[in-house]
Design an enzyme around this catalytic site. Sequence first.
Site, mmCIF file in Angstrom:
data_model
loop_
_atom_site.group_PDB
_atom_site.id
_atom_site.type_symbol
_atom_site.label_atom_id
_atom_site.label_comp_id
_atom_site.label_asym_id
_atom_site.label_seq_id
_atom_site.Cartn_x
_atom_site.Cartn_y
_atom_site.Cartn_z
ATOM 1 N N ASN A 48 0.829 -1.199 0.000
ATOM 2 C CA ASN A 48 0.000 0.000 0.000
ATOM 3 C C ASN A 48 0.864 1.249 0.000
ATOM 4 O O ASN A 48 1.952 1.291 0.592
ATOM 5 C CB ASN A 48 -1.036 -0.001 1.136
ATOM 6 C CG ASN A 48 -0.471 -0.215 2.522
ATOM 7 O OD1 ASN A 48 0.563 -0.842 2.687
ATOM 8 N ND2 ASN A 48 -1.158 0.307 3.517
ATOM 9 N N GLU A 50 0.331 5.225 0.663
ATOM 10 C CA GLU A 50 -0.591 6.255 1.148
ATOM 11 C C GLU A 50 -0.131 7.646 0.708
ATOM 12 O O GLU A 50 0.974 7.825 0.178
ATOM 13 C CB GLU A 50 -0.701 6.162 2.679
ATOM 14 C CG GLU A 50 -1.306 4.827 3.099
ATOM 15 C CD GLU A 50 -1.602 4.711 4.574
ATOM 16 O OE1 GLU A 50 -1.098 5.538 5.366
ATOM 17 O OE2 GLU A 50 -2.355 3.776 4.943
ATOM 18 N N ASN A 51 -1.028 8.610 0.941
ATOM 19 C CA ASN A 51 -0.744 9.983 0.539
ATOM 20 C C ASN A 51 -1.377 10.928 1.557
ATOM 21 O O ASN A 51 -2.427 10.587 2.130
ATOM 22 C CB ASN A 51 -1.335 10.230 -0.862
ATOM 23 C CG ASN A 51 -0.868 11.537 -1.454
ATOM 24 O OD1 ASN A 51 -1.421 12.588 -1.163
ATOM 25 N ND2 ASN A 51 0.169 11.468 -2.261
ATOM 26 N N GLU A 61 -3.186 -4.495 -3.172
ATOM 27 C CA GLU A 61 -3.707 -5.367 -4.224
ATOM 28 C C GLU A 61 -3.744 -4.661 -5.572
ATOM 29 O O GLU A 61 -3.371 -5.228 -6.605
ATOM 30 C CB GLU A 61 -5.125 -5.842 -3.872
ATOM 31 C CG GLU A 61 -5.207 -6.690 -2.628
ATOM 32 C CD GLU A 61 -5.465 -5.875 -1.365
ATOM 33 O OE1 GLU A 61 -4.881 -4.778 -1.219
ATOM 34 O OE2 GLU A 61 -6.252 -6.339 -0.531
ATOM 35 N N CYS A 92 -10.433 -4.825 0.053
ATOM 36 C CA CYS A 92 -11.536 -3.869 0.176
ATOM 37 C C CYS A 92 -12.433 -3.995 -1.052
ATOM 38 O O CYS A 92 -12.089 -4.647 -2.042
ATOM 39 C CB CYS A 92 -11.000 -2.446 0.332
ATOM 40 S SG CYS A 92 -10.419 -1.718 -1.220
HETATM 41 N N1 THU Z 1 -5.275 -1.579 2.561
HETATM 42 C C1 THU Z 1 -4.702 -2.401 1.629
HETATM 43 O O1 THU Z 1 -3.618 -2.104 1.116
HETATM 44 N N2 THU Z 1 -5.355 -3.531 1.275
HETATM 45 C C2 THU Z 1 -6.528 -3.946 1.829
HETATM 46 O O2 THU Z 1 -7.048 -4.976 1.443
HETATM 47 C C3 THU Z 1 -7.156 -3.164 2.896
HETATM 48 C C4 THU Z 1 -6.564 -1.842 3.161
HETATM 49 C C5 THU Z 1 -4.559 -0.378 2.965
HETATM 50 C C6 THU Z 1 -5.185 0.923 2.545
HETATM 51 C C7 THU Z 1 -4.622 1.871 3.579
HETATM 52 O O3 THU Z 1 -3.321 2.280 3.150
HETATM 53 C C8 THU Z 1 -4.453 1.011 4.819
HETATM 54 O O4 THU Z 1 -4.488 -0.327 4.368
HETATM 55 C C9 THU Z 1 -5.520 1.234 5.866
HETATM 56 O O5 THU Z 1 -6.782 1.100 5.331
#
Ligand code: THU
Length: 147
Positions: A48, A50-51, A61, A92
Site C-alpha cells: 500500500n 498512502e498519501n 492489491e 476492500c
Molecule cells: N489496505 C490495503 O492495502 N489492502 C486492503 O485490502 C485493505 C486496506 C490499505 C489501505 C490503507 O493504506 C491502509 O491499508 C488502511 O486502510
Amino acid sequence: MPRLDDARIDELVVKAWEARLNAYAPYSQFHVGSALIAADGRIFTGANVENASLGLSMCAERVALGSAVSAGVRSFAAIAIAGSGPDGVTPCGACRQALSEFNADLIVLRCRPDGTYGRLSLADLVPSAFTGRGIGDERKTPVLSGV
Ligand code: THU
C-alpha cells in the site's frame, strides 16, 4: 494456469510478506503486501502507498494488479494478501471489483501473521460483480431512445 501446489502457494505467501516491508503507510500505520500470480507463473507484488491527500492512497492489491497489467499480463490465478490482524486482510470493495475485472474466480489467500493463511474465492467475495458485459448491453440501448 500454473499448478498451485503447496510449494507455489507458500512462495506466494512469502512474497506478499516481503512486499509488505515496502508499504508506505505513515497515516494509518497499517502495512499491507500482496503477491499476484499470473497464469504464466510470474509473480507481481505490491504494497500500500498512502498519501497526505488520504483518498489518493492505494491498496497493495491494486498496486500489484497495476504492475502486472502494465507489464502486459492480464490472466491471473491467485493473490496473497499479507497484513496484521488475527485473520489477516481481505481485499476492500474497490480491490475486489478491480481484481474481478480479470478473473472473477481468482483465489484469494488472506495471510495471517502466524504464517497460516485462509483460502477464499473472489466469486464468493463479490457476488453479482459488475462486469464489462453490462457496459456492452448499455451501448446497445441508447439512453435517449424513445425520448
Ligand atoms: N489496505 C490495503 O492495502 N489492502 C486492503 O485490502 C485493505 C486496506 C490499505 C489501505 C490503507 O493504506 C491502509 O491499508 C488502511 O486502510
